[in-house]
Design an enzyme around this catalytic site. Structure first.
Site, mmCIF file in Angstrom:
data_model
loop_
_atom_site.group_PDB
_atom_site.id
_atom_site.type_symbol
_atom_site.label_atom_id
_atom_site.label_comp_id
_atom_site.label_asym_id
_atom_site.label_seq_id
_atom_site.Cartn_x
_atom_site.Cartn_y
_atom_site.Cartn_z
ATOM 1 N N ARG A 37 4.630 12.734 8.706
ATOM 2 C CA ARG A 37 4.915 13.380 7.432
ATOM 3 C C ARG A 37 4.011 14.576 7.145
ATOM 4 O O ARG A 37 4.202 15.268 6.175
ATOM 5 C CB ARG A 37 4.771 12.352 6.297
ATOM 6 C CG ARG A 37 6.031 11.576 6.064
ATOM 7 C CD ARG A 37 7.033 12.426 5.299
ATOM 8 N NE ARG A 37 8.392 12.170 5.728
ATOM 9 C CZ ARG A 37 9.286 13.136 5.948
ATOM 10 N NH1 ARG A 37 8.977 14.388 5.801
ATOM 11 N NH2 ARG A 37 10.506 12.835 6.325
ATOM 12 N N HIS A 122 5.889 -1.031 15.609
ATOM 13 C CA HIS A 122 7.071 -0.163 15.613
ATOM 14 C C HIS A 122 7.539 0.181 17.026
ATOM 15 O O HIS A 122 8.177 1.196 17.247
ATOM 16 C CB HIS A 122 6.799 1.111 14.812
ATOM 17 C CG HIS A 122 6.645 0.850 13.342
ATOM 18 N ND1 HIS A 122 6.143 1.777 12.461
ATOM 19 C CD2 HIS A 122 6.906 -0.254 12.596
ATOM 20 C CE1 HIS A 122 6.111 1.253 11.243
ATOM 21 N NE2 HIS A 122 6.563 0.025 11.303
ATOM 22 N N ASN A 216 -10.145 4.770 5.155
ATOM 23 C CA ASN A 216 -9.013 5.658 4.901
ATOM 24 C C ASN A 216 -9.483 6.902 4.167
ATOM 25 O O ASN A 216 -10.433 6.837 3.386
ATOM 26 C CB ASN A 216 -7.972 4.914 4.045
ATOM 27 C CG ASN A 216 -6.558 5.326 4.357
ATOM 28 O OD1 ASN A 216 -6.197 5.490 5.520
ATOM 29 N ND2 ASN A 216 -5.754 5.514 3.339
#
Ligand SMILES: [Zn+2]
Length: 251
Positions: A37, A122, A216
């Site tokens: 993204r 995934h 993060n």
């Protein structure tokens, strides 16, 4: 980075019996793989080329438009290497820490760094499969027809990347293994993930263990978890600094 944070991270790692490292795109960005993204990411590039990623990265599209799918313009592939996060985690494992990596990435960098316990939630870009018979192929083994579509040796089915695309579900066995692993661990490290995507944003709440660490660059909303340590920094940088306490032979 605060020294006391690093010391606590070290202490937690040393005190834990089973560690789950739950990682997302942010673990690989320092290897030069942009988040899907981000402005340099795959999906953003597709949109710039007037392609709708939701329409194209999709099982039905591959099946009905294989020639378009396998000949679509792709962003330039750069050579990528594991970064200090992948390498440090592998060193911890090598030195006897039971550290289990559950990753949302499909780049295989943990395995390249030598990590033995890796679950790819995934799927994997290094394992392709026939859409008809499920035979598995390595990218280097693909046989393409005259239209550049990879075909199965046995039934001529379309062979596609083994990654979970839009609208597809994570393999139930991967989901199950992730759950049981998180439930069994006593330290959960959540790193480099926005936790906006299902099932990641649910799975972390399976944790019943002792301590939770988040590494993060942006704040995460994890209301139902009691977070013991929050390091607001890039993942690779954090592990590079942590190596001051260990001196693993990596760079
Ligand atoms: Zn087949």
């Amino acid at each position: 980075m605060k020294e006391k944070h690093l010391k606590r991270l070290q202490q937690y790692i040393e005190e834990a019996k089973i560690i789950t490292f739950f990682g997302g795109a942010g673990v690989s960005t320092e290897s030069g793989i942009p988040d899907y993204r981000s402005s340099e990411g795959t999906y953003t590039k597709m949109e710039e080329n007037r392609q709708d990623p939701k329409k194209i990265m999709n099982r039905r599209y591959i099946q009905s438009n294989p020639v378009e799918f396998f000949n679509r313009p792709e962003p330039e592939r750069r050579i990528i290497e594991p970064n200090l996060a992948h390498k440090m985690l592998a060193e911890f494992e090598k030195s006897g820490h039971d550290i289990r990596v559950i990753t949302q990435n499909v780049d295989g960098l943990h395995q390249r760094a030598g990590h033995r316990w890796v679950l790819e939630l995934h799927g994997s870009g290094r394992s392709w499969y026939c859409m008809d018979c499920q035979r598995v192929y390595l990218p280097s083994e693909l046989q393409r027809d005259k239209d550049n579509v990879p075909r199965c040796y046995v039934d001529n089915g379309i062979v596609r990347p083994g990654v979970v695309f839009f609208g597809e579900n994570v393999q139930p066995e991967n989901l199950e293994k992730t759950k049981t692993t998180i439930q069994k661990s006593d330290l959960l490290i959540i790193a480099g993930t926005s936790l906006t995507v299902f099932p990641a944003n649910r799975l972390i709440y399976e944790f019943k263990g002792r301590r939770v660490v988040i590494i993060n660059t942006e704040k995460l909303a994890v209301d139902q978890l009691n977070v013991d340590l929050y390091i607001e920094a890039p993942v690779g940088e954090t592990f590079a600094e942590l190596n001051r306490f260990y001196n693993f032979p990596i760079k």
